[in-house]
Design a protein around this motif. Structure first.
Motif, mmCIF file in Angstrom:
data_model
loop_
_atom_site.group_PDB
_atom_site.id
_atom_site.type_symbol
_atom_site.label_atom_id
_atom_site.label_comp_id
_atom_site.label_asym_id
_atom_site.label_seq_id
_atom_site.Cartn_x
_atom_site.Cartn_y
_atom_site.Cartn_z
ATOM 1 N N UNK A 155 48.783 -0.162 -23.044
ATOM 2 C CA UNK A 155 47.612 -0.936 -23.480
ATOM 3 C C UNK A 155 47.850 -2.430 -23.230
ATOM 4 N N UNK A 156 49.086 -2.886 -23.482
ATOM 5 C CA UNK A 156 49.425 -4.293 -23.218
ATOM 6 C C UNK A 156 49.265 -4.596 -21.727
ATOM 7 N N UNK A 157 49.656 -3.625 -20.870
ATOM 8 C CA UNK A 157 49.511 -3.812 -19.420
ATOM 9 C C UNK A 157 48.028 -3.993 -19.051
ATOM 10 N N UNK A 158 47.160 -3.160 -19.652
ATOM 11 C CA UNK A 158 45.715 -3.297 -19.391
ATOM 12 C C UNK A 158 45.230 -4.676 -19.861
ATOM 13 N N UNK A 159 45.702 -5.106 -21.039
ATOM 14 C CA UNK A 159 45.271 -6.410 -21.563
ATOM 15 C C UNK A 159 45.758 -7.551 -20.659
ATOM 16 N N UNK A 160 46.960 -7.377 -20.074
ATOM 17 C CA UNK A 160 47.463 -8.398 -19.142
ATOM 18 C C UNK A 160 46.567 -8.483 -17.904
ATOM 19 N N UNK A 161 46.192 -7.313 -17.380
ATOM 20 C CA UNK A 161 45.268 -7.306 -16.233
ATOM 21 C C UNK A 161 43.961 -8.024 -16.606
ATOM 22 N N UNK A 162 43.411 -7.681 -17.790
ATOM 23 C CA UNK A 162 42.138 -8.292 -18.197
ATOM 24 C C UNK A 162 42.312 -9.801 -18.421
ATOM 25 N N UNK A 163 43.478 -10.182 -18.936
ATOM 26 C CA UNK A 163 43.777 -11.599 -19.126
ATOM 27 C C UNK A 163 43.789 -12.348 -17.804
ATOM 28 N N UNK A 164 44.359 -11.710 -16.768
ATOM 29 C CA UNK A 164 44.385 -12.338 -15.440
ATOM 30 C C UNK A 164 42.964 -12.556 -14.921
ATOM 31 N N UNK A 165 42.114 -11.533 -15.103
ATOM 32 C CA UNK A 165 40.720 -11.650 -14.632
ATOM 33 C C UNK A 165 40.005 -12.774 -15.393
ATOM 34 N N UNK A 166 40.235 -12.814 -16.718
ATOM 35 C CA UNK A 166 39.572 -13.837 -17.538
ATOM 36 C C UNK A 166 40.063 -15.232 -17.152
ATOM 37 N N UNK A 167 41.367 -15.353 -16.917
ATOM 38 C CA UNK A 167 41.951 -16.655 -16.571
ATOM 39 C C UNK A 167 41.363 -17.185 -15.266
ATOM 40 N N UNK A 168 41.270 -16.311 -14.257
ATOM 41 C CA UNK A 168 40.710 -16.739 -12.960
ATOM 42 C C UNK A 168 39.271 -17.212 -13.117
ATOM 43 N N UNK A 169 38.502 -16.493 -13.960
ATOM 44 C CA UNK A 169 37.090 -16.876 -14.049
ATOM 45 C C UNK A 169 36.902 -18.084 -14.978
ATOM 46 N N UNK A 170 37.930 -18.402 -15.785
ATOM 47 C CA UNK A 170 37.780 -19.526 -16.719
ATOM 48 C C UNK A 170 38.110 -20.873 -16.071
ATOM 49 N N UNK A 171 38.906 -20.844 -14.984
ATOM 50 C CA UNK A 171 39.300 -22.114 -14.346
ATOM 51 C C UNK A 171 38.482 -22.314 -13.080
ATOM 52 N N UNK A 172 37.812 -23.456 -12.986
ATOM 53 C CA UNK A 172 36.866 -23.668 -11.890
ATOM 54 C C UNK A 172 37.562 -23.890 -10.543
ATOM 55 N N UNK A 173 38.653 -24.689 -10.555
ATOM 56 C CA UNK A 173 39.359 -24.989 -9.304
ATOM 57 C C UNK A 173 40.151 -23.748 -8.862
#
Lengths: 57, 244
Positions: free
Chosen positions: B130-148
């Protein structure tokens, strides 16, 4: 005759097929949308300086 | 052709364009064969036909871990060599890996209910997955949160390297802690404990899904390269319009 716990087996396979199908569809549609936008840009005369035939098939 | 030649976006587009139809065909054939083998495989003496869920659950688990390992390697390419194709590979792989991690948990809970009597327990294997899935989702969220995009790529690379510590935890959790989840039965010291009649369909399925991940990753990378070209064309068009 269906085996014991058939509902769990069918749900696992059908659910996985559905999710993978959605992933494939999303990747295909995303690719198509980007290509369409690139084509529209080129039709307006905006091209990369180094662009020849490098967009692949 | 060397690896560095291939690591050129233009050359990658040309080569992957030729390779993709063959790879997609091979993937479809292998998955079809694996499906037939899985259907015809005998029932397990304890689990009955429920063991068929293994033919999808186990490859999903392997690919979720392999996907994150590839993300960590791409992250090195981003941070150490600053190679643009490494960032493309990293960005394109994250959603695919997330889907495999989700499917591992989904099929695992559907296997767990009839075998363990519960969809979920907070044991080390299930929780670390489950932590692995959350890490994947965190990566997706991080990419979409930073504009540059460059900054987003570097931040995602750092997160994927930090998160990589979870991959061996997932793998060895069943050895390090007392878990409801069974210990490893394929990749273990002393060889596989699975009967060949069940093991071969599992191997066919793992090869099929690995090819599927490779095919989807290649397709997503091609789209990502074209998206970056589109972005630079849009910027050029906007600059030309501003100076006109």
């Amino acid at each position: 005759m269906l085996p014991d716990h058939a509902a769990f087996i069918i749900a696992a396979f059908a659910g996985s097929a559905l999710v993978i199908g959605a992933l494939i569809g999303w990747i295909l549609l995303d690719g198509r949308a980007v290509r369409r936008s690139l084509d529209a840009m080129e039709a307006r005369g905006v091209r990369r300086r180094s662009d020849r035939t490098e967009r692949g098939s | 052709m060397g690896l560095m030649d291939l690591a050129n976006p233009t050359r990658f587009l040309a080569l992957s364009g030729r390779l993709l139809p063959w790879l997609a065909g091979l993937t479809a054939l292998t998955l079809a064969l694996a499906f037939v083998l899985a259907i015809r495989a005998p029932a397990d003496y304890q689990q009955g036909e429920t063991v068929k869920i293994m033919y999808i659950h186990v490859p999903f688990a392997w690919l979720a871990m392999m996907g994150y390992t590839l993300l960590a390697l791409s992250a090195l390419g981003i941070l150490v060599w600053r190679h643009p194709l490494a960032d493309v590979a990293h960005k394109a792989l994250a959603p695919i890996g997330a889907v495999f991690a989700f499917l591992c948990l989904f099929t695992g809970s559907l296997w767990g209910r009839p075998m363990w009597g519960t969809y979920w327990v907070w044991d080390a294997r299930l929780t670390s997955m489950l932590v692995l899935l959350l890490l994947y989702l965190g990566l997706l969220a991080l990419r979409s949160a930073i504009e540059d995009p460059n900054q987003a790529g570097r931040a995602a690379a750092v997160l994927s390297l930090v998160g990589f510590v979870n991959v061996p935890i997932v793998k060895f959790s069943v050895d390090w802690w007392n878990t409801l989840h069974q210990p490893a039965s394929v990749f273990r010291m002393g060889g596989s404990t699975i009967d060949p009649s069940l093991l071969w369909p599992l191997i066919a399925s793992a090869v099929g899904f690995t090819l599927l991940m490779l095919t989807l990753h290649m397709m997503a990378m091609r789209t990502e390269i074209l998206r970056r070209r589109l972005r630079s064309l849009e910027a050029r068009a906007a600059a030309e319009a501003a100076f006109a």
